[in-house]
Design a protein around this motif. Structure first.
Motif, mmCIF file in Angstrom:
data_model
loop_
_atom_site.group_PDB
_atom_site.id
_atom_site.type_symbol
_atom_site.label_atom_id
_atom_site.label_comp_id
_atom_site.label_asym_id
_atom_site.label_seq_id
_atom_site.Cartn_x
_atom_site.Cartn_y
_atom_site.Cartn_z
ATOM 1 N N LEU A 15 3.730 4.609 7.724
ATOM 2 C CA LEU A 15 3.434 4.084 6.622
ATOM 3 C C LEU A 15 3.422 2.340 6.459
ATOM 4 O O LEU A 15 2.857 1.991 5.551
ATOM 5 C CB LEU A 15 4.850 4.344 5.761
ATOM 6 C CG LEU A 15 4.761 5.984 5.310
ATOM 7 C CD1 LEU A 15 6.291 6.150 4.779
ATOM 8 C CD2 LEU A 15 3.564 6.331 4.662
ATOM 9 N N ILE A 19 0.578 0.866 4.089
ATOM 10 C CA ILE A 19 0.854 -0.057 3.171
ATOM 11 C C ILE A 19 0.355 -1.267 3.443
ATOM 12 O O ILE A 19 -0.179 -1.765 2.377
ATOM 13 C CB ILE A 19 2.442 0.005 3.015
ATOM 14 C CG1 ILE A 19 2.882 1.169 2.407
ATOM 15 C CG2 ILE A 19 2.755 -1.397 1.975
ATOM 16 C CD1 ILE A 19 4.331 1.353 2.505
ATOM 17 N N ILE A 22 -3.016 -1.456 2.249
ATOM 18 C CA ILE A 22 -3.363 -1.690 0.825
ATOM 19 C C ILE A 22 -3.272 -2.901 0.423
ATOM 20 O O ILE A 22 -4.066 -3.356 -0.597
ATOM 21 C CB ILE A 22 -2.355 -0.357 0.188
ATOM 22 C CG1 ILE A 22 -2.514 0.923 0.584
ATOM 23 C CG2 ILE A 22 -2.320 -0.828 -1.305
ATOM 24 C CD1 ILE A 22 -1.515 1.909 0.142
ATOM 25 N N PHE A 23 -2.282 -3.558 0.775
ATOM 26 C CA PHE A 23 -1.969 -5.136 0.276
ATOM 27 C C PHE A 23 -2.690 -6.209 0.992
ATOM 28 O O PHE A 23 -2.542 -7.544 0.464
ATOM 29 C CB PHE A 23 -0.552 -5.354 0.401
ATOM 30 C CG PHE A 23 0.128 -4.271 -0.750
ATOM 31 C CD1 PHE A 23 0.090 -4.567 -2.049
ATOM 32 C CD2 PHE A 23 0.970 -3.427 -0.238
ATOM 33 C CE1 PHE A 23 0.456 -3.614 -2.874
ATOM 34 C CE2 PHE A 23 1.591 -2.548 -1.114
ATOM 35 C CZ PHE A 23 1.427 -2.571 -2.483
#
Length: 91
Positions: A15, A19, A22-23
């Motif tokens: 994860l 994540i 994504i950022f």
């Protein structure tokens, strides 16, 4: 919790790059990268579980788990940046 599924919990570490993708644009993993890292994490988890169930002496457990961890880190570093110069290494 059912103890036989505990070996799959380390997959939650995947994860972090998800994540990160994504950022940030700095993390750029493909689907193949997630598959390979999942296989590496599962082999590490299963290897440690097998050692814990089969080895009785504490010193042997520590030694074998240490060797498994070193092997995992070497394969991970080779796939990430190619420290040994094999064709499988990253750039």
């Amino acid at each position: 919790m059912n103890r036989k599924w505990v070996v799959f919990l380390p997959l939650l570490f995947l994860l972090f790059p998800l994540i990160g993708m994504i950022f940030s644009n700095e993390v750029n993993w493909s689907f193949f990268d997630f598959i390979i890292m999942g296989i590496l994490i599962l082999s590490l988890s299963f290897g440690i579980k097998i050692v814990l169930y089969t080895t009785k002496k504490r010193m042997y457990r520590i030694l074998i788990i240490g060797l498994i961890l070193i092997l995992f880190l070497l394969v991970w570093a080779e796939l990430a940046v190619g420290i040994f110069g094999t064709p499988l290494g990253g750039s």
